[in-house]
Design a protein around this motif. Structure first.
Motif, mmCIF file in Angstrom:
data_model
loop_
_atom_site.group_PDB
_atom_site.id
_atom_site.type_symbol
_atom_site.label_atom_id
_atom_site.label_comp_id
_atom_site.label_asym_id
_atom_site.label_seq_id
_atom_site.Cartn_x
_atom_site.Cartn_y
_atom_site.Cartn_z
ATOM 1 N N LEU A 118 48.081 46.899 44.913
ATOM 2 C CA LEU A 118 48.834 45.648 44.840
ATOM 3 C C LEU A 118 47.881 44.465 44.776
ATOM 4 O O LEU A 118 48.079 43.533 43.992
ATOM 5 C CB LEU A 118 49.775 45.523 46.046
ATOM 6 C CG LEU A 118 50.642 44.278 46.103
ATOM 7 C CD1 LEU A 118 51.552 44.181 44.886
ATOM 8 C CD2 LEU A 118 51.471 44.297 47.390
ATOM 9 N N SER A 119 46.828 44.508 45.557
ATOM 10 C CA SER A 119 45.812 43.452 45.539
ATOM 11 C C SER A 119 45.182 43.324 44.155
ATOM 12 O O SER A 119 45.012 42.218 43.629
ATOM 13 C CB SER A 119 44.732 43.761 46.585
ATOM 14 O OG SER A 119 43.621 42.946 46.409
ATOM 15 N N GLN A 120 44.854 44.448 43.540
ATOM 16 C CA GLN A 120 44.256 44.427 42.205
ATOM 17 C C GLN A 120 45.241 43.881 41.178
ATOM 18 O O GLN A 120 44.863 43.145 40.283
ATOM 19 C CB GLN A 120 43.781 45.823 41.807
ATOM 20 C CG GLN A 120 42.587 46.277 42.603
ATOM 21 C CD GLN A 120 42.214 47.719 42.318
ATOM 22 O OE1 GLN A 120 42.912 48.450 41.640
ATOM 23 N NE2 GLN A 120 41.092 48.142 42.882
ATOM 24 N N PHE A 121 46.516 44.227 41.338
ATOM 25 C CA PHE A 121 47.538 43.701 40.425
ATOM 26 C C PHE A 121 47.616 42.186 40.557
ATOM 27 O O PHE A 121 47.613 41.460 39.549
ATOM 28 C CB PHE A 121 48.897 44.337 40.723
ATOM 29 C CG PHE A 121 50.034 43.628 40.049
ATOM 30 C CD1 PHE A 121 50.227 43.755 38.682
ATOM 31 C CD2 PHE A 121 50.894 42.809 40.765
ATOM 32 C CE1 PHE A 121 51.275 43.088 38.038
ATOM 33 C CE2 PHE A 121 51.927 42.162 40.136
ATOM 34 C CZ PHE A 121 52.117 42.285 38.776
ATOM 35 N N ILE A 122 47.689 41.694 41.757
ATOM 36 C CA ILE A 122 47.791 40.247 41.961
ATOM 37 C C ILE A 122 46.566 39.534 41.393
ATOM 38 O O ILE A 122 46.674 38.487 40.749
ATOM 39 C CB ILE A 122 48.014 39.922 43.448
ATOM 40 C CG1 ILE A 122 49.428 40.379 43.849
ATOM 41 C CG2 ILE A 122 47.833 38.434 43.743
ATOM 42 C CD1 ILE A 122 49.722 40.313 45.328
ATOM 43 N N GLN A 123 45.381 40.111 41.592
ATOM 44 C CA GLN A 123 44.169 39.514 41.063
ATOM 45 C C GLN A 123 44.155 39.495 39.538
ATOM 46 O O GLN A 123 43.492 38.673 38.925
ATOM 47 C CB GLN A 123 42.943 40.247 41.589
ATOM 48 C CG GLN A 123 42.713 40.005 43.064
ATOM 49 C CD GLN A 123 41.551 40.808 43.620
ATOM 50 O OE1 GLN A 123 40.754 41.380 42.876
ATOM 51 N NE2 GLN A 123 41.447 40.864 44.925
ATOM 52 N N SER A 124 44.923 40.389 38.905
ATOM 53 C CA SER A 124 44.952 40.440 37.436
ATOM 54 C C SER A 124 45.931 39.443 36.823
ATOM 55 O O SER A 124 45.933 39.263 35.609
ATOM 56 C CB SER A 124 45.316 41.849 36.961
ATOM 57 O OG SER A 124 46.701 42.110 37.171
ATOM 58 N N LEU A 125 46.759 38.818 37.651
ATOM 59 C CA LEU A 125 47.740 37.867 37.129
ATOM 60 C C LEU A 125 47.042 36.661 36.528
ATOM 61 O O LEU A 125 45.991 36.239 37.008
ATOM 62 C CB LEU A 125 48.703 37.429 38.229
ATOM 63 C CG LEU A 125 49.580 38.543 38.808
ATOM 64 C CD1 LEU A 125 50.390 38.017 39.989
ATOM 65 C CD2 LEU A 125 50.520 39.093 37.748
#
Length: 128
Positions: A118-125
């Motif tokens: 989830l952290s990696q997803f948010i960082q990819s936004l």
């Protein structure tokens, strides 16, 4: 942590021959169309065809989802855990910036691996 290099020929590249072979075996065994199998993988049938027949590239961030679906299809007798019907969730609030509070819902049993994803997803936004 999930390692996509076992299933993909390089970052954002095509799926490797072993992964394609697993998909082909599922397709042949079940008789599913590309569309039906793609639905199980949460991709279009056309994209699945291109992955299997034309060495199309796939974003590395999608490989874990595809492999999880392959494993579920290869082991249909395994019980499905944490389906949307039986997931207990908790609502969280987060003060993002002054005057802006966001709310979101996450599984009560969120794992460290899921939190990292989830952290990696948010960082990819996209950032404006």
């Amino acid at each position: 942590m999930f390692d996509p290099t076992e299933f993909q020929d390089g970052p954002n590249g095509p799926l490797n021959a072993k992964t394609i072979s697993r998909l082909a075996k599922i397709k042949d065994t079940t008789g599913m169309s590309y569309q039906a199998l793609g639905d199980k993988l949460k991709i279009s049938g056309t994209f699945l065809h291109n992955l299997m027949k034309k060495n199309a590239n796939v974003g590395t961030q999608h490989v874990e989802r595809i492999v999880s679906a392959i494993e579920a299809l290869e082991n249909p007798s395994d019980p499905v855990l944490n389906t949307p019907e039986n997931v207990e969730s908790l609502r969280h609030s987060f003060h993002l910036r002054p005057g802006l509070q966001i709310q979101f819902e996450l599984p009560a049993d969120l794992t460290g691996r899921e939190a990292e994803r989830l952290s990696q997803f948010i960082q990819s936004l996209p950032v404006s």
